[in-house]
Structures are given as C-alpha cells and as structure tokens.
Design a protein around this motif. Sequence first.
Motif, short mmCIF file in Angstrom:
data_model
loop_
_atom_site.label_atom_id
_atom_site.label_comp_id
_atom_site.label_asym_id
_atom_site.label_seq_id
_atom_site.Cartn_x
_atom_site.Cartn_y
_atom_site.Cartn_z
N THR A 167 0.86 -1.18 0.00
CA THR A 167 0.00 0.00 0.00
C THR A 167 0.90 1.23 0.00
OG1 THR A 167 -0.19 0.32 2.41
CG2 THR A 167 -1.72 -1.24 1.38
N TYR A 168 0.48 2.25 -0.74
CA TYR A 168 1.28 3.47 -0.87
C TYR A 168 0.46 4.69 -0.48
CZ TYR A 168 4.35 0.44 -3.63
OH TYR A 168 5.17 -0.57 -4.05
N ASP A 169 1.10 5.58 0.26
CA ASP A 169 0.55 6.89 0.56
C ASP A 169 1.43 7.93 -0.14
OD1 ASP A 169 -1.05 5.41 2.19
OD2 ASP A 169 -0.47 6.41 4.06
N ALA A 170 0.83 9.02 -0.57
CA ALA A 170 1.62 10.07 -1.23
C ALA A 170 0.83 11.37 -1.26
CB ALA A 170 1.98 9.65 -2.66
N ARG A 171 1.56 12.47 -1.29
CA ARG A 171 0.98 13.79 -1.52
C ARG A 171 1.28 14.18 -2.95
NH1 ARG A 171 2.62 18.16 2.80
NH2 ARG A 171 0.75 19.11 1.90
N THR A 172 0.30 14.69 -3.66
CA THR A 172 0.49 15.11 -5.05
C THR A 172 0.01 16.54 -5.23
OG1 THR A 172 -1.67 14.30 -5.83
CG2 THR A 172 0.17 12.74 -5.86
N VAL A 222 -1.67 -2.40 -4.17
CA VAL A 222 -1.02 -3.03 -5.33
C VAL A 222 -0.63 -4.46 -4.96
CG1 VAL A 222 0.93 -2.97 -6.92
CG2 VAL A 222 -0.15 -0.83 -6.19
N LEU A 223 -0.99 -5.41 -5.81
CA LEU A 223 -0.62 -6.81 -5.60
C LEU A 223 0.89 -6.97 -5.67
CD1 LEU A 223 -1.49 -9.83 -5.38
CD2 LEU A 223 -1.60 -9.85 -7.88
N ASP A 265 9.69 -0.91 -5.92
CA ASP A 265 9.66 0.10 -6.97
C ASP A 265 8.70 -0.28 -8.09
OD1 ASP A 265 11.28 -2.05 -7.58
OD2 ASP A 265 12.77 -0.88 -8.66
N GLN A 266 8.64 -1.59 -8.41
CA GLN A 266 7.66 -2.04 -9.42
C GLN A 266 6.23 -1.77 -8.94
OE1 GLN A 266 9.54 -6.16 -9.49
NE2 GLN A 266 8.80 -5.99 -11.58
N GLY A 267 5.98 -2.05 -7.67
CA GLY A 267 4.66 -1.80 -7.13
C GLY A 267 4.30 -0.34 -7.17
N PHE A 268 5.29 0.54 -6.89
CA PHE A 268 4.99 1.97 -6.91
C PHE A 268 4.69 2.46 -8.33
CE2 PHE A 268 6.23 6.50 -7.01
CZ PHE A 268 5.26 6.97 -6.13
N ALA A 269 5.32 1.86 -9.34
CA ALA A 269 5.00 2.23 -10.71
C ALA A 269 3.53 1.95 -11.01
CB ALA A 269 5.90 1.47 -11.69
N THR A 270 3.02 0.81 -10.53
CA THR A 270 1.59 0.50 -10.69
C THR A 270 0.74 1.47 -9.90
OG1 THR A 270 2.10 -1.85 -11.02
CG2 THR A 270 -0.16 -1.29 -10.43
N ALA A 271 1.16 1.77 -8.66
CA ALA A 271 0.41 2.71 -7.83
C ALA A 271 0.38 4.09 -8.47
CB ALA A 271 1.03 2.79 -6.43
N ILE A 274 -2.22 4.29 -11.07
CA ILE A 274 -3.54 4.44 -10.45
C ILE A 274 -3.76 5.88 -10.01
CG2 ILE A 274 -4.98 3.72 -8.50
CD1 ILE A 274 -3.54 0.99 -8.62
N MET A 275 -2.75 6.48 -9.39
CA MET A 275 -2.84 7.87 -8.95
C MET A 275 -3.04 8.80 -10.14
SD MET A 275 0.24 8.04 -6.12
CE MET A 275 0.43 6.79 -4.86
N ASP A 276 -2.25 8.59 -11.21
CA ASP A 276 -2.37 9.46 -12.39
C ASP A 276 -3.76 9.40 -12.99
OD1 ASP A 276 0.23 10.28 -12.09
OD2 ASP A 276 1.06 8.93 -13.61
N GLY A 277 -4.35 8.21 -13.00
CA GLY A 277 -5.72 8.09 -13.52
C GLY A 277 -6.71 8.89 -12.70
N GLN A 278 -6.56 8.84 -11.37
CA GLN A 278 -7.45 9.61 -10.50
C GLN A 278 -7.22 11.11 -10.67
OE1 GLN A 278 -10.05 8.54 -8.33
NE2 GLN A 278 -10.36 10.74 -8.55
#
Length: 378
Positions: A167-172, A222-223, A265-271, A274-278
């Motif tokens: 699971t990833y948290d981030a500020r954008t 992310v799986l 890092d692979q998982g964050f690329a997927t995350a 997902i963030m970019d889509g939102q």
Amino acid sequence: MPDTAPPPAPHDHRFPCDQCGANLRYDPGARQLVCAHCGHAEPIAGAGPDARHLHELDYRAALAAALPPAEMEEVRRLKCPNCGAEVELDDQTHAASCPFCATPVVTDTGRQRRIKPQAVLPFALSEREAHKAMTDWLGRLWFAPSGLTEFARRGRPMQGIYVPFWTYDARTRSRYSGVRGTIHYETRMVTRNGQRQAERVQTIRWSPVSGRLARDFDDVLVLGSTSLPRRHTDGLQPWDLAQLEPYRPDYLAGFGAEGYTVGLDQGFATARAIMDGQIRRDVMRDIGGDQQRIDRLETEVSDVTFKHILLPVWLAAYRYRGKSYRFVVNGRTGRVQGERPWSVWKIALAVLLGLILAGAVGYLVALDQGAVGMVDWH
C-alpha cells in the motif's frame, strides 16, 4: 549511511500446544489459536482494535536500503518452477506442492532478506465456509462442467494463503492547462426538398483553462505477487483495510504465506498509474463544461510512504481432465474469482435446443400465416 546491521534471526511460525505439544492453528471464527488435537485454545496477546497502530515506512529509505534492521527479516521460501510463486516455509518442511498451481516441487533451502510485513488482515472465514462459497459459485455457472463442480465439492480442502500486497501513501500537487467545451445550439435556416426550414444545430465553444490541484492518496493497493492473475485478485475487492492488525506471526499459524515477487519500486509504478488516472479525473471535473481536453498536466509527488501487508485468500487448484483450474476466495467476505470452466457438451446442447426452439417457432409462424392466407382467399 545505510544501516548495515544484520536482520533479526528468522522466526519459526510454529506454536506448540501447552497441553499436548501438537501445533496450534489460528482459528478464523474464534480469532484465537486452537489445537486441533486436544482442543486447547489460547488468545492472541495484544490483538484487537486497541492494538491497531500501524506505521508507514519511508519509500526513499527503502530504495536506498536504509530501513532499520527491525523492519527486515530473513525467510526461507519455496519457489515454484511453473508459476513462480514463492511461499514461506518452516524449517521442518522440505518438499511440497505449489498451492497456486498444484505443481509438485522440491523446496529451495536458501534464505532471503526481505522487508517484513507491517500488517496482516486475519482470516475471518473457515475453510468450510470458503469451500461452500466456491462450490456455490461454480454451481451458478450455467456452462460449467458438472463433473468439475462435483469434483471440487468432494476434492481436497482449500489452502489458506496470505498473499502479499503493497500500500502506498503520497501527496500530489498538479498543474494543468487545457480547454473547456461548452455546447450551444443555434437556429439556422436550411433548404430541404426545395423548402426553407429552421433547424437547431449544435456547436461547441472552446475556451482555454488552467489550474492547480492537490490530492493526498492513502493506501493505494497493489498486488505484490505474480503467481495469481491480477484480474482475479482485483475481483476479490473490496478489502476492509480498516481492520488491518499489526503483523504478528500468530495469525500465520497453520496457514501459508506467499513472499512478494513484485518489488517495491515495481509496485509503486503501478500505484503511480492508479494515482495518475485519478488525478486526470480530478482535472476533468475541475475543467468543467460539457467537454474537456487536457493539453498539459504536470504532477509532483512527495512524502511517499508504504506498507507491506498480507491479505487472506483461500485457494483451490484442481487438475480435471488434463486442465488446471484455480479458484480464489476472499478470506474475509467469501467473494470468489477463478478461471471460468466451460462444458463443450452443455454448450452444444444449448445450441441444439436453441435451434429446435427456433425451428418450432418458425413452423408455428408459417402455419399461422398459411391459415390467414386461406381465410383471406375465401
């Protein structure tokens, strides 16, 4: 400087019963450790809502191999040569079959240094409840082979596996520019068939727009595995992540635990995808109007943190008439996903019945039309 201290010694996830010495197993229904041999039960110390103080780990520190030693562990895992799954094993196990594809394998006795799970979502459904959910799901599939459904109903028990996720948290913070389209209608005079008439015509007026947006993301899931199709695990959602417990090996007693094969890092690329889509959906709403177009979108991401968590899945892998079938059940909700089986005979029978029905309807229509023709002739 990265902390190079050695990780803690590997833990043995075996819990001997104080009464008879047999192994205790986590009981999903009772949320305690239970001995299948003598029935002795032991509560899990420190579990429950008051203990849910989960902490996030710094993403940049993890990439720089600078996490504290307490956040790392050394584990021994089985790697399946067929599907690539990695399943955690105790030191007493030297051979097993892969729970994801039923391939017989010999374990690799090597150890690996990995990021320790920060949290676990304990099983809430027993094997019997999960098995019933699976066979009920199969029974609702019209064209599933009856033999497979019966085979699954009488087959070997399902295996409880904790599957790794990130699971990833981030500020954008995002800046954008684009155009907003507003639909207008104009009345124009047109000539059709030699006659002048009014007609409403749709037009779009475009105006430039720009703006800034901020969004904080929490627990983008992310799986962390490649052994199961992502469409299956995505189909098991939603997960009640609010019920995550701080990681304790007690919850793994009697269950398997898969190691992550998707790197941080692979998982964050997927995350990030997902963030970019939102964020794009946010921008479209912010532009407003009837139609939108984004010409430029720049996003800064900061304060990225993560958790390595384990989610409960009941898994069944069957070989039926030369084909492999895998079914997964959400260990909390009973939601089922899997390869949809098809019965060629059932499909052929359905097609044949459809043709017979269509022929019968056509025959009755022809008779009815013939009868009408005879009445009109008289």
